[in-house]
Design an enzyme around this catalytic site. Structure first.
Site, PDB file in Angstrom:
ATOM      1  N   LYS A 198      51.482  59.906  52.944  1.00 54.46           N
ATOM      2  CA  LYS A 198      52.068  60.216  54.258  1.00 54.46           C
ATOM      3  C   LYS A 198      53.391  59.486  54.442  1.00 54.46           C
ATOM      4  O   LYS A 198      54.218  59.892  55.232  1.00 54.46           O
ATOM      5  CB  LYS A 198      51.113  59.789  55.379  1.00 54.46           C
ATOM      6  CG  LYS A 198      49.779  60.496  55.354  1.00 54.46           C
ATOM      7  CD  LYS A 198      49.917  61.959  55.751  1.00 54.46           C
ATOM      8  CE  LYS A 198      48.560  62.655  55.692  1.00 54.46           C
ATOM      9  NZ  LYS A 198      48.689  64.123  55.557  1.00 54.46           N
ATOM     10  N   LYS A 203      56.892  69.409  51.200  1.00 53.24           N
ATOM     11  CA  LYS A 203      56.563  68.041  50.831  1.00 53.24           C
ATOM     12  C   LYS A 203      55.929  67.989  49.437  1.00 53.24           C
ATOM     13  O   LYS A 203      56.159  67.060  48.662  1.00 53.24           O
ATOM     14  CB  LYS A 203      55.583  67.493  51.858  1.00 53.24           C
ATOM     15  CG  LYS A 203      55.146  66.084  51.593  1.00 53.24           C
ATOM     16  CD  LYS A 203      54.267  65.659  52.736  1.00 53.24           C
ATOM     17  CE  LYS A 203      53.679  64.295  52.507  1.00 53.24           C
ATOM     18  NZ  LYS A 203      52.750  63.994  53.606  1.00 53.24           N
TER      19      LYS A 203
END
Ligand code: AMP
Ligand code: MG
Length: 886
Positions: free
Chosen positions: A362, A91
């Site tokens: 997120k 990520k």
């Protein structure tokens, strides 16, 4: 549940080379799970956290700060895969701001701190087996980053995913890597030891570690915290932030009543029925930011004392073995939270830090805000809010949820958010360049948010066909007309033509000028719809049971006029369309009789009155309106008019169009070409287009490029033309004859903001009888010429003929490939529009979009229209299309 399951799992871990400590911890977790540990923390066992030291009130001298920072390492939890955002790799490799990835920014934050404070400040990632290679590759860009004797990363351990049904290690031969998972970030303590990093750090004189998530760019290594920790000899510090209404999830710290220690309670640890306490932000008014500071000497001591098992509470994470495949077997992943270690360290403290130290990404909503100008990176590569208001709330629709969909819909970057308080997007519009959001913005049902749009309040889809509801800052250039302006000029000058009576065979496609009434009844007299016998219905009562014989009194053929009548017990032979004789009130079909021609006929069926008789006036009664003004004459109208006795019809006249090409290079098709010559295709095309539009048309031989020649032909042409169309000679070239001959003589030459077809001429020639004859001077490139006809001439001809709608219907189709269009010009591209298996329209632009591609033009069946303020369209976007030849 089984001992076997555990033994099997341990064997797999050994085979994979996991160290004994990792295996011991796993065994410990497994036993907890088997014992049915819920890991819940009841509300009555804890006290809310009070009187927390605020970072803002900590006072630290520069020297203390430097000394503390000099003993600190930065460790980033970097095992995250971003699967919830649809990413497959690390990520932290996502471009998050100013073209930099999380890792780039983290590296530069660390380098900046080193320079500012003149400290060593090592950076170490805790990677999973899936994120290591990719992450190190990014960090390789910073050659000064590694510190002697220390690695840039260490790997967190892996453990088998367990089948939910029997807690044995799951098999997934399709992708064996998916049989493994990292044991949560609580694993850091074991992995620091087993990797040797803990020892290596202590050897280098690094006593403290600041540990945080790599997706939290707010978590910079703040020297004040380090110094505070050193000053108070704290073994462990957890950063907490004040909770707001939107922070009802996530963990919080509390004081355990039994021993007064700080503990972490995560969402998963809330006892059933106690959610309201957890959600009560006045009771538990801070949340755990997952930024922690640890004294590594204390950690080493604790680990040694517990044989590597800190005894953190387990988190039981239930998933499917392939998270992307919800039909794959259910598994249990045993995890622990890093912050749960707070209970293991006696004397640990919480520190209240500003919200800016918790800015994780997120979701793509978070990504939008961080990427936007609401934040900037300062000289230390810290994320700093520049917006004055609170951070904007963003809620994007599902199409933006995965990074791929997000990037596609913000191909030119995200909107400006500095002045925005909230942005909600319903639907899946693509955002243009330089979009600005102001205040509370709702975008609902838009197909696209245009370049330079200022979104201020609600922007709803109703406005979508033209422009978005957004204001448009661009000014029109004075010497350029929009397509709509030019068309309006043209249409408003189309004077209604005279009406005239024309024979039916010349009226096809024309608009009826006045209501037309029938001169007759239809049918004109009662007649038979069958070959059979005209009878009185009463004569055949009961004939279906007992056949009845009727006497034949005569015969009527179509076109005859019977002089006899039919009485009871009588019949007359009759043919389809022949008049029913007096006295008869029904017809029996020949199939229901013996078909006799003379004498008597045997009838085997009864009939009701009126059976097979078509009564007079049933269809049309004399004097009724059969065709109304405004109707378009088609084959069926012509049938009716003829049936009702009309040989002619009064219509709006069919305009006669004269087509005239210009260009010294032109040769008629069929004739050989000399050097530099081309076949004249525009003449034939414009003739056909005018004819297809309903006009009558004629082609005049092309003229060369001299004013005199052109003016002479026009002089002659104007007498017989209602409309003149020229092609070529309207641009800026030296031989642009139409322009040079006609400019200032009633024809205006303008630039229209379109592509193709920018140079256009329109005006009127004066006919001999004072008639004003519209003249369209279209550009010479075949595609430009065609598009100009479609956009300007066809609607004008339809107005002259009173045909509606004047413009073709615009539909929307999904683009199968992306395209680029000119800024400030409406593009009419050529495309093939088809339907997919679900019946939706697809638009595939043809390869050759240049205005000389005649073959690609002929291949196309549609024009797609890209608005003036749209520069790029991506595949999958909707575009307006005009289906041609429909
Ligand atoms: P013009 O507008 O006269 O400068 O012409 C632009 C381009 O279109 C040139 O390449 C011409 O050769 C071409 N062209 C002009 N008129 C015709 C025509 N009637 N048929 C085919 N091509 C043409
Ligand atoms: Mg020319």
């Amino acid at each position: 549940m089984s001992r076997e399951g555990l033994a099997h799992a341990v064997e797999r871990m050994r085979d994979r080379g996991m160290g004994p400590e990792a295996i011991t911890v796993f065994e410990h977790y497994y036993t907890q799970l088997e014992d049915g540990a819920q890991g819940t923390i009841p509300e009555d066992s804890i006290e809310p956290l009070r009187d927390i030291q605020a970072l803002g009130e900590v006072e630290v001298s520069d020297d203390d700060a430097r000394r503390a920072l000099g003993q600190t390492a930065v460790i980033k939890l970097n095992g995250g895969l971003g699967t919830s955002m649809g990413m497959s790799g690390a990520k932290s490799a996502l471009e998050v701001k100013d073209g930099l990835t999380f890792l780039d920014i983290i590296a530069q934050q660390v380098l900046a701190l080193r320079e500012q404070w003149d400290v060593e400040l090592p950076l170490i990632l805790m990677n999973s087996f899936r994120t290591s290679a990719q992450s190190l590759e990014i960090l390789a860009k910073y050659p000064s980053l590694p510190v002697d004797g220390l690695p840039l990363d260490f790997l967190q351990s892996a453990e088998p995913k367990l089948r939910a049904d029997d807690l044995s290690p799951v098999d997934w031969p399709r992708d064996p890597e998916l049989e493994w998972c990292p044991p949560g970030h609580g694993d850091i303590y074991v992995s620091l030891v087993t990797s040797g990093v803990l020892e290596a750090l202590l050897e280098r004189g690094i006593r403290y570690a600041f540990i945080s998530n790599s997706d939290n760019l707010g978590a910079t290594c703040d020297p004040d915290v380090a110094a505070w920790m050193v000053e108070h000899e704290l073994p462990y510090v957890a950063e907490v932030c004040t909770r707001t209404k939107s922070d009802r999830k996530g963990g919080h710290l509390a004081v355990r009543k039994s021993d007064g220690r700080l503990i972490l309670r995560d969402t998963a640890m809330v006892a059933e029925g106690e959610e309201r306490f957890f959600a009560d932000i006045n009771r538990h008014h801070t949340f755990h930011a997952n930024n922690i500071w640890i004294d590594l000497t204390v950690l080493r001591e604790r680990m040694a004392a517990h044989e590597g098992v800190l005894g953190l509470p387990i988190i039981v994470n239930r998933k499917t073995v392939d998270p992307a495949d919800h039909t794959s077997p259910e598994v249990v992943q045993l995890e622990s939270a890093m912050g749960a270690a707070i209970e293991v360290f006696e004397g640990s403290e919480a520190l209240l830090v500003p919200r800016t130290r918790f800015r994780p990404v997120k979701t793509t909503n978070d990504l939008l805000v961080v990427r936007s100008d609401y934040f900037v990176l300062d000289e230390g590569h810290r994320l700093v809010a520049v917006g004055e208001g609170p951070e904007p709330f963003v809620d994007l629709d599902s199409a933006y949820r995965l990074v791929d969909g997000f990037e596609k819909r913000f191909p030119h970057g995200v909107p400006s958010m500095v002045e925005c308080t909230s942005l909600r997007v319903i639907g899946d519009p693509v955002f243009g360049r330089n979009v600005r959001c102001i205040g509370d913005v709702l975008v609902d049902g838009l197909r696209r948010v245009h370049d330079n749009a200022v979104l201020d309040g609600s922007v709803l889809g109703a406005a979508v066909t033209g422009r978005s509801g957004a204001t448009e800052p661009r000014r029109e250039r004075a010497d350029i007309r929009t397509v709509d302006q030019h068309l309006r000029t043209i249409l408003s000058s189309m004077e209604p033509g005279a009406t005239e009576s024309v024979p039916l065979t010349e009226a096809l496609g024309l608009v009826v000028a006045r209501d037309i009434r029938s001169r007759v009844n239809l049918p004109a007299f009662d007649n038979s719809s069958m070959d059979g016998y005209a009878v009185q219905a009463a004569s055949l009562e009961g004939a279906e049971d007992v056949p009845v014989r009727l006497r034949i009194v005569g015969e009527v053929a179509a076109g005859a006029s019977p002089s006899f009548s039919v009485g009871p017990g009588e019949a007359a032979r009759i043919m389809t369309g022949a008049p029913v004789p007096p006295g008869a009130d029904a017809v029996i079909a020949v199939e229901d009789t013996d078909g006799a021609a003379t004498g008597s006929v045997e009838c085997r069926a009864s009939v009701t009155r009126g059976r097979y008789v078509r009564p007079q006036g049933e269809d049309v009664s004399e004097g009724a309106v059969i065709v109304a003004a405004g109707d378009v004459v088609g084959p069926r109208t012509i049938a009716l008019l003829a049936a009702c006795g009309h040989a002619t019809v009064e219509v709006h006249r069919r305009p006669h169009v004269v087509v005239l090409s210009t260009g010294a290079e032109l040769v008629p098709p069929g004739e050989p070409l000399g050097p530099g010559q081309i076949h004249d295709s525009n003449s034939s095309m414009l003739w056909a287009a005018a004819t297809a539009a309903g006009a009558s048309a004629e082609i005049r031989a092309a003229v060369g490029d001299t004013d005199a020649e052109l003016l002479a032909v026009l002089d002659e042409v104007v007498a017989g033309a209602d409309v003149v169309i020229t092609s070529g000679g309207v641009s800026m070239g030296a031989y642009d004859v139409v322009k040079s001959a006609l400019a200032g003589k009633g024809v205006e030459f303008v630039k229209v903001a379109m592509q193709p077809g920018k140079p256009q001429g329109f005006g009127h020639l004066s006919g001999p009888d004072g008639r004003r004859v519209p003249l369209f001077a279209l550009p010479g490139n075949p595609v430009s010429s065609f598009v100009s006809f479609e956009v300007f001439v066809r609607p004008a001809l339809r107005r002259l003929m009173r045909l509606t709608p004047e413009r073709r219907r615009v539909r929307t189709a999904t683009l199968t490939s992306g395209l680029h269009s000119f800024e400030g010009r409406r593009q009419y591209g050529r495309a093939v529009v088809s339907r997919n298996s679900e019946g939706a329209l697809l638009c595939t632009p043809v390869a050759g979009q240049g205005s000389h591609f005649v073959a690609d033009l002929s291949r196309a069946n549609a024009l797609f229209v890209v608005p003036e303020d749209v520069v790029d369209l991506v595949a999958g976007e909707l575009v307006d299309v005009i289906i041609l030849d429909a």
